[in-house]
Design a protein around this motif. Sequence first.
Motif, PDB file in Angstrom:
ATOM      1  N   SER A 180       1.436   9.106  -5.991  1.00  0.00           N
ATOM      2  CA  SER A 180       1.790  10.480  -5.667  1.00  0.00           C
ATOM      3  C   SER A 180       2.907  10.983  -6.588  1.00  0.00           C
ATOM      4  O   SER A 180       2.900  12.130  -7.029  1.00  0.00           O
ATOM      5  CB  SER A 180       2.219  10.527  -4.196  1.00  0.00           C
TER       6      SER A 180
ATOM      7  N   ALA B  89       0.834  -1.207   0.000  1.00  0.00           N
ATOM      8  CA  ALA B  89       0.000   0.000   0.000  1.00  0.00           C
ATOM      9  C   ALA B  89       0.868   1.256   0.000  1.00  0.00           C
ATOM     10  O   ALA B  89       0.579   2.228  -0.696  1.00  0.00           O
ATOM     11  CB  ALA B  89      -0.929  -0.003   1.215  1.00  0.00           C
ATOM     12  N   MET B  90       1.962   1.233   0.779  1.00  0.00           N
ATOM     13  CA  MET B  90       2.878   2.380   0.797  1.00  0.00           C
ATOM     14  C   MET B  90       3.514   2.590  -0.575  1.00  0.00           C
ATOM     15  O   MET B  90       3.660   3.719  -1.034  1.00  0.00           O
ATOM     16  CB  MET B  90       3.976   2.168   1.836  1.00  0.00           C
ATOM     17  N   LEU B  91       3.910   1.473  -1.210  1.00  0.00           N
ATOM     18  CA  LEU B  91       4.513   1.603  -2.538  1.00  0.00           C
ATOM     19  C   LEU B  91       3.483   2.155  -3.525  1.00  0.00           C
ATOM     20  O   LEU B  91       3.812   2.964  -4.397  1.00  0.00           O
ATOM     21  CB  LEU B  91       5.036   0.244  -3.026  1.00  0.00           C
TER      22      LEU B  91
ATOM     23  N   ASP C 139      12.564   6.956  -4.383  1.00  0.00           N
ATOM     24  CA  ASP C 139      11.279   7.466  -4.850  1.00  0.00           C
ATOM     25  C   ASP C 139      10.498   6.282  -5.435  1.00  0.00           C
ATOM     26  O   ASP C 139      10.992   5.585  -6.325  1.00  0.00           O
ATOM     27  CB  ASP C 139      11.561   8.529  -5.920  1.00  0.00           C
ATOM     28  N   GLN C 140       9.292   6.034  -4.923  1.00  0.00           N
ATOM     29  CA  GLN C 140       8.527   4.861  -5.387  1.00  0.00           C
ATOM     30  C   GLN C 140       8.084   5.004  -6.847  1.00  0.00           C
ATOM     31  O   GLN C 140       7.649   4.030  -7.462  1.00  0.00           O
ATOM     32  CB  GLN C 140       7.326   4.594  -4.474  1.00  0.00           C
TER      33      GLN C 140
ATOM     34  N   GLN D 204       0.818   4.093  -2.772  1.00  0.00           N
ATOM     35  CA  GLN D 204       0.594   5.508  -2.458  1.00  0.00           C
ATOM     36  C   GLN D 204       1.763   6.356  -2.974  1.00  0.00           C
ATOM     37  O   GLN D 204       1.557   7.403  -3.582  1.00  0.00           O
ATOM     38  CB  GLN D 204       0.428   5.672  -0.939  1.00  0.00           C
ATOM     39  N   GLY D 205       2.985   5.865  -2.765  1.00  0.00           N
ATOM     40  CA  GLY D 205       4.159   6.607  -3.229  1.00  0.00           C
ATOM     41  C   GLY D 205       4.199   6.719  -4.745  1.00  0.00           C
ATOM     42  O   GLY D 205       4.500   7.788  -5.296  1.00  0.00           O
TER      43      GLY D 205
END
Lengths: 156, 396
Positions: free
Chosen positions: B160, B152-154, B259-260, B156-157
């Motif tokens: 964004s 989920a973090m990847l 940076d994802q 969202q990154g």
Amino acid sequence: MNTRETLKQRLGLTDADFIKPVPQPMPWSQAFWDGAREGRLLLKTCADCGHVDHPPYLFCTECGSERSDWRQAQGIATLAAFAVNTYGVPAAFVEDLPFVLAMVDLPEGPRMISNIVDSEPNELRNGMALEVVFHTRDDGIVLPKWRPSKQRGSHG
Amino acid sequence: MSQPRFAIIGTGEVPCGHYPNRNEFEIAYRVAKAAVDDAGITMKQVGAVVTAAHIMGSDYNTEMFFGRMPEAIGAKNCRVVATTVSGGASSFSTRKTAEGVLLSGDADYVLVVHAQRFSQFSANEQAKYFAVAGSDLEWEVPYGMTYNALAAMLTQGYMSSTGTTVEQIAAMCVACRKWANLQPNAMFRDKSITVEDVLKSRVVAWPLTALMCNVLADGGSAFVMTRADLAKKSQRPVYLLGEGSDYSHRSIVHSKWRDQGKMHEFFAPVARKAIHDSGIGPGDLDLFELYGSYPVILLMLMDALGIVEPGQSGALVAAGETSPGGRYPTTTNGEALGFGHTGTGVGFSVLVETIRQLQGKAGAAQVEGARFAIENCGGGAFMDIHFSVLGNQIPG
Ligand SMILES: [Zn+2]
């Protein structure tokens, strides 16, 4: 019936399933957790090349030196990315839902996984400035967490 | 280019899903027999058996480590047995082991087998395991970190950083499901989904909904590998033309990209090496058999392949270009999202589907005239990347 009793009945869990995982420090990371208990965010810094390793290893990942000092970090960070856990977590964390997990970047170099607290998820933006808070769990474990900085804006 | 040294000449697979009564050794025997039959050899010609351990330890792993497999599948002339595992990258590490055995001359035919039965574990056991498996025990798990939260973090990154929309993320899941609907062994073969369904399903780890997360399942597959010179005797050999690998980290905080939106910069040189070594041009790829396990990773992998500008893969997917009938057929078995997640086995099922496609045996999912495919796998918490280029002909 509360969440815990419902889960125990429905999934056949016991009280042991609700015990939160405890950080098990390595000999070379113990100082970080000791620092956290005193409200200090410490980072392992190479005594030879100055590189900051977090999470640390026994040696410096840049130069291989085994000599290091623990230096106090500024306690600020930038939000790199985040997620909001809402479902499907281990039983020990079900009663905390929802909660925010994030990658935060420290000006000293390291990136950490942590929780963002004292804020609503919809207030969070990648790149925003954060400050450390030390959160004492019910079991006495102290975890450094982060919240939006009181001084607005990015640390750049 | 140099001549290929190895080929895969047969595959086997069982249906993926919840089959609690299907023992791992039953799966192993079925897929091994199917692979040997498909290869046009007999079990007595198998000189080496290489297996992948399964994720979440069980008696099955112990049995394999103690040499049960050749006996359990009837490989009476097996001289070499080994279990090699690198998590989700195990289709790569078993293949590399097979390459070594073939080069040594100890065997002419190596049978590689994977079997998994997640249904022996409770939901909480699985949740606890994958919290720990995807995260660092000391530094992340105490914060309530889970594998879905990592993905989920990847996501969202990436969104964004690139401007990719949640609808485009959902479109990736729909594209995988469309392929899975054409696959008789896929867990989700019978149910189609829309972008709206994906977005409306329960939020698990925002921004991920349930239909953006893969489901653990029981399954297994196998393949037979041989030397390229011996493969010429086979009916439909598929040559291993080029390979590339790189390792990044254990914990995502140490990843080689920060940076994802730039994960493709880690993937791209590896893909380029595999393509370069194969002797084909990027325009020659007919199939993109990608394994990401989450929709965003599939987009990051596509970003690395030079089809579109990095960050634009979501638009490509939303336009249907990776779906059945599209210009860039991608992950034609439906991947973990549509086929089911068999732990160390997802890479195997993607590789097996790649072989089936290049043999012209992919049934309803068959991409007509497919000659060359790029395939990948990776393990850990996105710890590594392995691309290979395969072809049913040697580029001339
Ligand atoms: Zn150093």
